[in-house]
Write an enzyme that holds these catalytic residues in place. Structure first.
Site, mmCIF file in Angstrom:
data_model
loop_
_atom_site.group_PDB
_atom_site.id
_atom_site.type_symbol
_atom_site.label_atom_id
_atom_site.label_comp_id
_atom_site.label_asym_id
_atom_site.label_seq_id
_atom_site.Cartn_x
_atom_site.Cartn_y
_atom_site.Cartn_z
ATOM 1 N N ARG A 194 -12.310 -13.572 -11.817
ATOM 2 C CA ARG A 194 -11.581 -12.460 -12.671
ATOM 3 C C ARG A 194 -10.126 -12.963 -12.338
ATOM 4 N NH1 ARG A 194 -8.764 -11.425 -9.111
ATOM 5 N NH2 ARG A 194 -7.867 -10.100 -10.178
ATOM 6 N N GLY A 195 -9.210 -12.241 -13.156
ATOM 7 C CA GLY A 195 -7.804 -12.708 -12.980
ATOM 8 C C GLY A 195 -7.437 -13.634 -14.273
ATOM 9 N N ARG A 205 -14.693 -11.037 -21.963
ATOM 10 C CA ARG A 205 -13.850 -10.084 -21.934
ATOM 11 C C ARG A 205 -12.749 -10.060 -23.015
ATOM 12 N NH1 ARG A 205 -11.932 -9.587 -15.627
ATOM 13 N NH2 ARG A 205 -11.452 -7.199 -16.475
ATOM 14 N N GLN A 219 -9.514 -4.532 -6.493
ATOM 15 C CA GLN A 219 -8.912 -5.945 -6.228
ATOM 16 C C GLN A 219 -7.727 -6.005 -5.488
ATOM 17 O OE1 GLN A 219 -9.314 -4.313 -9.144
ATOM 18 N NE2 GLN A 219 -9.662 -5.877 -10.817
ATOM 19 N N ASP A 224 -2.073 -9.833 -18.013
ATOM 20 C CA ASP A 224 -3.239 -10.338 -18.915
ATOM 21 C C ASP A 224 -2.740 -10.604 -20.362
ATOM 22 O OD1 ASP A 224 -4.404 -8.435 -16.677
ATOM 23 O OD2 ASP A 224 -5.945 -9.973 -17.082
#
Ligand code: MRU
Length: 349
Positions: free
Chosen positions: A51-52, A94, A203, A244
């Protein structure tokens, strides 16, 4: 002597497979999973094993190669048709981080433009995935250096507040916002990091603190709701977050909670920086209202481990990201320098 930063690579190409650090198990366990098929890469992205935003893009690029090598050596047009199916499944993982779509489009473009046999196209795709990862590390190091210029130039060392995880694990292996923090630490400009825990997936608590401990960077964990209080007490000199998706006007989607952090930073006249590669800017979108915001399973909200936090009969809302208006952002730190949000359009490719 400058302190040596730890090298953590969330994604590694090894022989004929991809190794992913399983980020859902940190900090309790450091394990890596083997990914050989693109469907497994899509699942790893969806379930946040990786993720990220930049890391998702790199993982998707390798996913494209894994999918490409599964396609039997057909004629070129049929190969390209089937590669679109792979791309569609990876795109569907996503919705918010634009790096995912950016990397998939770049891989498709390479497939279309490479002259030669299907095997040659497959090889070009593998090389491109490796290049995307290597470029990301260089880009993040440049962001780190530009960040040093953008941070408040004070005689005392800085306390920086950050949100979510934006370090090595979230990128090719250096970090965006946490990359600036790491550069500041190496340059002896940093006193301490304050890490928001980052509900609901934590996170900050699980990953940012883990990364800081690896680098021996002093880190203080706070609950998200403590940020305003810490600012009022004078504990915070600047805020740096990742992104993002950034739109052409500078509006920035990042982990839920970023917007409220920007508002309280403004109220306390504390600079608020976004650190991100230019590949995170979606120049096709004019403003943040157009960014699709992912909603995740409410179990992330109502359950911790095996413990349910609230009674039955409650309704839930679990958006994973929010949008910070450009007006609240001091500068967007990119590989091309620290850019005031209103000047971002000049960097459109
Ligand atoms: O849901 P996540 O963990 O993928 O969200 C990550 C973030 O919001 C990060 O801040 C962003 O991707 C920047 S990572 C360098």
């Amino acid at each position: 002597m400058a302190s040596v930063l730890t090298q953590v690579y969330p994604i590694t190409w090894q022989g004929d497979l991809v190794l992913l650090i399983d980020q859902t198990r940190l900090p309790k366990e450091y394990t890596r999973i083997e990914v050989r098929r693109y469907e497994d890469m899509a699942r790893a992205i969806r379930t946040m094993v990786v993720r990220g935003a930049p890391a998702i893009g790199i993982a998707a690029a390798y996913g494209m190669y894994l999918g490409a090598r599964e396609i039997p050596a057909l004629d070129r047009p049929e190969f390209l048709n089937q590669l679109e199916v792979v791309a569609a499944e990876l795109r569907n993982t996503r919705p918010t981080a634009v790096n995912l779509f950016w990397a998939i489009d770049r891989m498709l473009q390479v497939a279309q433009s490479t002259v030669g046999s299907v095997e040659q196209v497959q090889q070009a795709l593998l090389e491109t995935a490796k290049t995307i990862q290597a470029e990301d590390i260089q880009t993040c190091q440049a962001i780190g250096q530009h960040g040093l210029q953008a941070l408040p130039q004070t005689p005392e060392k800085l306390n920086i507040l950050t949100h979510c995880n934006t370090g090595s694990l979230a990128t090719g292996g250096y970090g965006t916002a946490l990359g600036v923090v790491r550069s500041a630490w190496q340059a002896k400009r940093l006193n301490r990091v304050y890490a928001d825990e980052t509900r609901p997936r934590l996170q900050g608590a699980k990953l940012t603190t883990w990364e800081c401990v690896q680098d021996q960077i002093p880190v203080t964990l706070i609950a998200d709701s403590m940020a305003a209080h810490c600012m009022k007490q004078g504990l915070i000199h600047g805020v740096i977050v990742g992104a993002d998706r950034i739109t052409a006007n500078g509006d920035t989607a990042n982990k839920i909670g970023t917007y409220s952090l920007a508002l309280v930073a403004k109220a306390h006249q504390i600079p608020f920086f976004v650190a991100a590669p230019l590949s995170t800017v979606d120049f096709k979108l004019e403003s943040g209202e157009q960014i699709p915001i992912e909603e995740r399973d409410p179990i992330e909200l109502y359950q911790i481990g095996n413990t349910r936090l609230c009674p039955e009969g409650v309704e839930f809302y679990n958006p994973a990201f929010d949008v910070t208006p450009a007006a609240l952002i001091t500068a967007i730190i990119t590989e091309s320098g620290a850019i005031p949000p209103q000047e971002l359009k000049q960097f459109s490719p």
